[in-house]
Design a protein around this motif. Structure first.
Motif, PDB file in Angstrom:
ATOM      1  N   ARG A 256      -0.516   9.048  -1.817  1.00 56.86           N
ATOM      2  CA  ARG A 256       0.094   8.512  -3.036  1.00 56.86           C
ATOM      3  C   ARG A 256       0.180   9.546  -4.146  1.00 56.86           C
ATOM      4  O   ARG A 256       0.483   9.218  -5.279  1.00 56.86           O
TER       5      ARG A 256
ATOM      6  N   GLY B 210      -0.066   2.404   6.107  1.00 54.76           N
ATOM      7  CA  GLY B 210      -0.296   2.177   4.677  1.00 54.76           C
ATOM      8  C   GLY B 210      -1.651   2.681   4.218  1.00 54.76           C
ATOM      9  O   GLY B 210      -1.776   3.221   3.113  1.00 54.76           O
TER      10      GLY B 210
ATOM     11  N   LEU C  56       0.814  -1.222   0.000  1.00 51.83           N
ATOM     12  CA  LEU C  56       0.000   0.000   0.000  1.00 51.83           C
ATOM     13  C   LEU C  56       0.846   1.270   0.000  1.00 51.83           C
ATOM     14  O   LEU C  56       0.382   2.321  -0.396  1.00 51.83           O
ATOM     15  N   GLU C  57       2.088   1.157   0.468  1.00 53.37           N
ATOM     16  CA  GLU C  57       2.922   2.351   0.591  1.00 53.37           C
ATOM     17  C   GLU C  57       3.887   2.522  -0.564  1.00 53.37           C
ATOM     18  O   GLU C  57       4.591   3.525  -0.625  1.00 53.37           O
TER      19      GLU C  57
ATOM     20  N   GLN D  82      -4.318   0.550  -6.171  1.00 53.12           N
ATOM     21  CA  GLN D  82      -4.003   0.805  -4.770  1.00 53.12           C
ATOM     22  C   GLN D  82      -5.130   1.558  -4.084  1.00 53.12           C
ATOM     23  O   GLN D  82      -5.553   1.205  -2.973  1.00 53.12           O
TER      24      GLN D  82
ATOM     25  N   ARG E 247       1.599  -0.466  11.179  1.00 49.13           N
ATOM     26  CA  ARG E 247       2.113  -0.383   9.807  1.00 49.13           C
ATOM     27  C   ARG E 247       0.970  -0.442   8.793  1.00 49.13           C
ATOM     28  O   ARG E 247       1.008   0.250   7.765  1.00 49.13           O
TER      29      ARG E 247
ATOM     30  N   ALA F   6      -1.452   6.486   3.895  1.00 51.64           N
ATOM     31  CA  ALA F   6      -0.360   7.030   3.084  1.00 51.64           C
ATOM     32  C   ALA F   6      -0.904   7.837   1.915  1.00 51.64           C
ATOM     33  O   ALA F   6      -1.935   7.512   1.318  1.00 51.64           O
TER      34      ALA F   6
END
Length: 220
Positions: free
Chosen positions: A66, A61, A1-2, A14, A57, A64
């Motif tokens: 993008r 993600g 995802l990141e 994504q 984490r 995040a």
């Protein structure tokens, strides 16, 4: 995802995956996991469980950004908003920022049972506290990049304001205590070495007064 991707198709995939996870209530489930660990525990500080770190984490993600970073518009709005920003912010508002602030506050309370979290002892912290705190701060940074105005509103609300204040106070103190002291530069060392010699060559106040008195008759 990141992972940042150059292909628009992969980027869309994504975002669709993130949208699906958010719509399925993943943020609420993560908040529930964090709530199981946000109570002070008796005894010595225990490491933050690995599954909690993995959940942090995953939340990092999901939040995040993008899209390439751009300057803020008037009203603290980003020119290009993430297609899932509204859904993510709505779930974070409903879960008190997914409980990440309460999670770290509980760790500090366990290290400082008789004082405020901001006064927690660094020696009593679990060995992976820095890793957990780093993940939480990355999540908060991502939320600010998604919607800065909403992030400020969530952090200033009654449920989060006091915890956020204590966390930031402790983290600033913790980080500043670990910054190495700046070594004096060559210029500073040379200045310190030549200062006594320069001072010895300078006339004292009494000598200056005597010189002025001797100069006055000659001028007359």
């Amino acid at each position: 995802l990141e992972h940042l991707v150059d292909s628009p198709d992969l980027l869309q995939m994504q975002e669709e995956l993130v949208g699906y996870l958010v719509a399925a209530g993943m943020i609420s489930r993560l908040a529930h996991v964090f709530s199981l660990f946000d109570q002070p525990m008796p005894g010595e500080a225990r490491p933050v469980p690995r599954h909690v770190l993995q959940c942090l984490r995953l939340l990092r993600g999901l939040t995040a950004v993008r899209q390439s970073s751009q300057e803020l518009l008037p009203g603290k709005r980003w020119p290009v908003m993430s297609p899932n920003a509204a859904g993510i912010v709505m779930h974070l508002q409903a879960t008190a920022m997914a409980g990440v602030l309460s999670l770290l506050t509980a760790v500090l309370l366990n290290a400082a049972p008789t004082c405020t979290p901001a006064q927690a002892s660094a020696k009593a912290l679990p060995p992976n506290f820095v890793e957990a705190a780093h993940l939480v701060m990355e999540v908060l940074n991502n939320v600010c990049c998604l919607d800065l105005l909403a992030a400020q509103h969530m952090l200033s609300c009654t449920n989060n304001r006091l915890e956020f204040f204590h966390l930031i106070s402790f983290l600033l103190s913790y980080c500043s205590s670990r910054w190495p002291a700046a070594a004096p530069t060559n210029t500073v060392q040379q200045t310190a070495a030549t200062a006594p010699a320069a001072a010895s060559n300078c006339p004292t106040l009494q000598q200056q007064q005597q010189q002025q008195q001797c100069a006055e008759p000659s001028q007359q």
